[in-house]
Write a protein that holds these residues in place. Sequence first.
Motif, PDB file in Angstrom:
ATOM      1  N   ARG A  91       0.839  -1.198   0.000  1.00  0.00           N
ATOM      2  CA  ARG A  91       0.000   0.000   0.000  1.00  0.00           C
ATOM      3  C   ARG A  91       0.876   1.250   0.000  1.00  0.00           C
ATOM      4  N   TYR A  92       0.372   2.284  -0.684  1.00  0.00           N
ATOM      5  CA  TYR A  92       1.073   3.560  -0.798  1.00  0.00           C
ATOM      6  C   TYR A  92       0.145   4.682  -0.337  1.00  0.00           C
ATOM      7  N   GLY A  93       0.735   5.796   0.055  1.00  0.00           N
ATOM      8  CA  GLY A  93      -0.059   6.967   0.413  1.00  0.00           C
ATOM      9  C   GLY A  93      -0.518   7.694  -0.835  1.00  0.00           C
ATOM     10  N   ALA A 105     -16.063   7.471 -15.916  1.00  0.00           N
ATOM     11  CA  ALA A 105     -17.256   6.624 -15.999  1.00  0.00           C
ATOM     12  C   ALA A 105     -17.019   5.289 -15.298  1.00  0.00           C
ATOM     13  N   ARG A 106     -15.846   4.729 -15.479  1.00  0.00           N
ATOM     14  CA  ARG A 106     -15.525   3.453 -14.832  1.00  0.00           C
ATOM     15  C   ARG A 106     -15.429   3.624 -13.311  1.00  0.00           C
ATOM     16  N   LEU A 107     -14.912   4.740 -12.872  1.00  0.00           N
ATOM     17  CA  LEU A 107     -14.781   4.976 -11.440  1.00  0.00           C
ATOM     18  C   LEU A 107     -16.128   5.162 -10.755  1.00  0.00           C
ATOM     19  N   ARG A 108     -17.095   5.700 -11.477  1.00  0.00           N
ATOM     20  CA  ARG A 108     -18.422   5.911 -10.872  1.00  0.00           C
ATOM     21  C   ARG A 108     -19.013   4.605 -10.365  1.00  0.00           C
ATOM     22  N   ALA A 109     -18.636   3.499 -10.977  1.00  0.00           N
ATOM     23  CA  ALA A 109     -19.176   2.197 -10.589  1.00  0.00           C
ATOM     24  C   ALA A 109     -18.260   1.461  -9.613  1.00  0.00           C
ATOM     25  N   ASP A 110     -17.235   2.139  -9.097  1.00  0.00           N
ATOM     26  CA  ASP A 110     -16.251   1.458  -8.261  1.00  0.00           C
ATOM     27  C   ASP A 110     -16.109   2.178  -6.923  1.00  0.00           C
ATOM     28  N   PRO A 111     -16.079   1.440  -5.825  1.00  0.00           N
ATOM     29  CA  PRO A 111     -15.971   2.082  -4.519  1.00  0.00           C
ATOM     30  C   PRO A 111     -14.634   2.789  -4.274  1.00  0.00           C
ATOM     31  N   VAL A 112     -13.620   2.520  -5.079  1.00  0.00           N
ATOM     32  CA  VAL A 112     -12.320   3.181  -4.886  1.00  0.00           C
ATOM     33  C   VAL A 112     -12.313   4.598  -5.448  1.00  0.00           C
ATOM     34  N   ALA A 113     -13.392   5.008  -6.092  1.00  0.00           N
ATOM     35  CA  ALA A 113     -13.447   6.299  -6.787  1.00  0.00           C
ATOM     36  C   ALA A 113     -13.080   7.473  -5.895  1.00  0.00           C
ATOM     37  N   ALA A 114     -13.427   7.420  -4.636  1.00  0.00           N
ATOM     38  CA  ALA A 114     -13.158   8.548  -3.738  1.00  0.00           C
ATOM     39  C   ALA A 114     -11.665   8.822  -3.589  1.00  0.00           C
ATOM     40  N   ALA A 115     -10.845   7.832  -3.842  1.00  0.00           N
ATOM     41  CA  ALA A 115      -9.396   7.985  -3.690  1.00  0.00           C
ATOM     42  C   ALA A 115      -8.722   8.514  -4.951  1.00  0.00           C
ATOM     43  N   VAL A 116      -9.477   8.662  -6.054  1.00  0.00           N
ATOM     44  CA  VAL A 116      -8.871   8.986  -7.348  1.00  0.00           C
ATOM     45  C   VAL A 116      -9.254  10.390  -7.801  1.00  0.00           C
ATOM     46  N   ARG A 117      -8.245  11.143  -8.188  1.00  0.00           N
ATOM     47  CA  ARG A 117      -8.447  12.461  -8.799  1.00  0.00           C
ATOM     48  C   ARG A 117      -7.919  12.367 -10.228  1.00  0.00           C
ATOM     49  N   THR A 118      -8.737  12.723 -11.214  1.00  0.00           N
ATOM     50  CA  THR A 118      -8.296  12.701 -12.606  1.00  0.00           C
ATOM     51  C   THR A 118      -8.059  14.125 -13.083  1.00  0.00           C
ATOM     52  N   LEU A 119      -6.968  14.298 -13.834  1.00  0.00           N
ATOM     53  CA  LEU A 119      -6.617  15.628 -14.342  1.00  0.00           C
ATOM     54  C   LEU A 119      -6.228  15.535 -15.817  1.00  0.00           C
ATOM     55  N   ALA A 120      -6.716  16.488 -16.605  1.00  0.00           N
ATOM     56  CA  ALA A 120      -6.296  16.615 -18.004  1.00  0.00           C
ATOM     57  C   ALA A 120      -5.128  17.594 -18.043  1.00  0.00           C
ATOM     58  N   LEU A 121      -3.920  17.059 -18.254  1.00  0.00           N
ATOM     59  CA  LEU A 121      -2.722  17.884 -18.275  1.00  0.00           C
ATOM     60  C   LEU A 121      -1.829  17.482 -19.432  1.00  0.00           C
ATOM     61  N   LYS A 122      -1.138  18.464 -19.984  1.00  0.00           N
ATOM     62  CA  LYS A 122      -0.130  18.203 -21.002  1.00  0.00           C
ATOM     63  C   LYS A 122       1.214  18.105 -20.282  1.00  0.00           C
ATOM     64  N   ALA A 158      -5.621   2.093  -7.621  1.00  0.00           N
ATOM     65  CA  ALA A 158      -6.515   2.662  -6.607  1.00  0.00           C
ATOM     66  C   ALA A 158      -6.789   1.684  -5.469  1.00  0.00           C
ATOM     67  N   GLN A 159      -6.662   0.399  -5.742  1.00  0.00           N
ATOM     68  CA  GLN A 159      -6.851  -0.620  -4.700  1.00  0.00           C
ATOM     69  C   GLN A 159      -5.691  -0.631  -3.704  1.00  0.00           C
ATOM     70  N   ARG A 160      -4.566   0.007  -4.100  1.00  0.00           N
ATOM     71  CA  ARG A 160      -3.343  -0.108  -3.299  1.00  0.00           C
ATOM     72  C   ARG A 160      -2.815   1.227  -2.776  1.00  0.00           C
ATOM     73  N   CYS A 161      -3.675   2.259  -2.762  1.00  0.00           N
ATOM     74  CA  CYS A 161      -3.189   3.550  -2.269  1.00  0.00           C
ATOM     75  C   CYS A 161      -4.310   4.323  -1.582  1.00  0.00           C
ATOM     76  N   ASP A 162      -3.889   5.370  -0.862  1.00  0.00           N
ATOM     77  CA  ASP A 162      -4.856   6.245  -0.201  1.00  0.00           C
ATOM     78  C   ASP A 162      -5.366   7.321  -1.144  1.00  0.00           C
ATOM     79  N   GLN A 163      -4.463   7.866  -1.969  1.00  0.00           N
ATOM     80  CA  GLN A 163      -4.825   8.916  -2.925  1.00  0.00           C
ATOM     81  C   GLN A 163      -4.090   8.658  -4.233  1.00  0.00           C
TER      82      GLN A 163
END
Length: 196
Positions: A43-45, A83-100, A62-67
């Motif tokens: 597990r990772y932070g 969309a895939r995260l909406r159906a998964d309980p780990v979603a709260a730990a994931v932040r998605t960003l559109a970056l170059k 996401a199964q192996r980290c806090d954030q």
Amino acid sequence: MDTVDDRHFERLYRQDDDPWRVATAWYERRKRAVLLATLARERYGHVFEAGCGGGDMTLALAQRCDQLCAVDLAPSALRRVQARLRADPVAAAVRTLALKLPQQWPPVPPGGFDLIVVSELAYYLDDAACALFLARLRSSLGDGGELVACHWRPAFDDRLQPTDRLHDAMGALPGLQRLVHHHEEDFRLDLWRNPS
């Protein structure tokens, strides 16, 4: 400083939500399993995934980290991840960003990231962008943090960096110690730790 044309990846994801068959191809599933088995900790932070694509690795990490900060250039790819995260309980730990990447960079948590995953991404960067990318990776990695890189080795049309040269440059970043080196015909995977 540049990369492969930004619109290239958006076009690919608009035409096909899994253009490289990451979810189904044996190569992709096997490579993902090898990468996940290589990680030294259970597990990772804080984790940064550079180039998350459609989210197959994202869901596993996401199964192996806090954030988890999952970054991609293509908005269509990020919509698929979300969309895939909406159906998964780990979603709260994931932040998605559109970056170059590397011109844009995600916020680095206090103390740096505990794990940075770079898979099938950095060979799309030209020399100047690659140098900046490597410098930002190094400065974003926390004490005791791990950097894992995994890239396809054979030639392909839009490659700007050879995999072996890219991984050698990552390994030459100041202070990193290589813990794992996996090299085969199709891909190379290396894992380094920042011991300080």
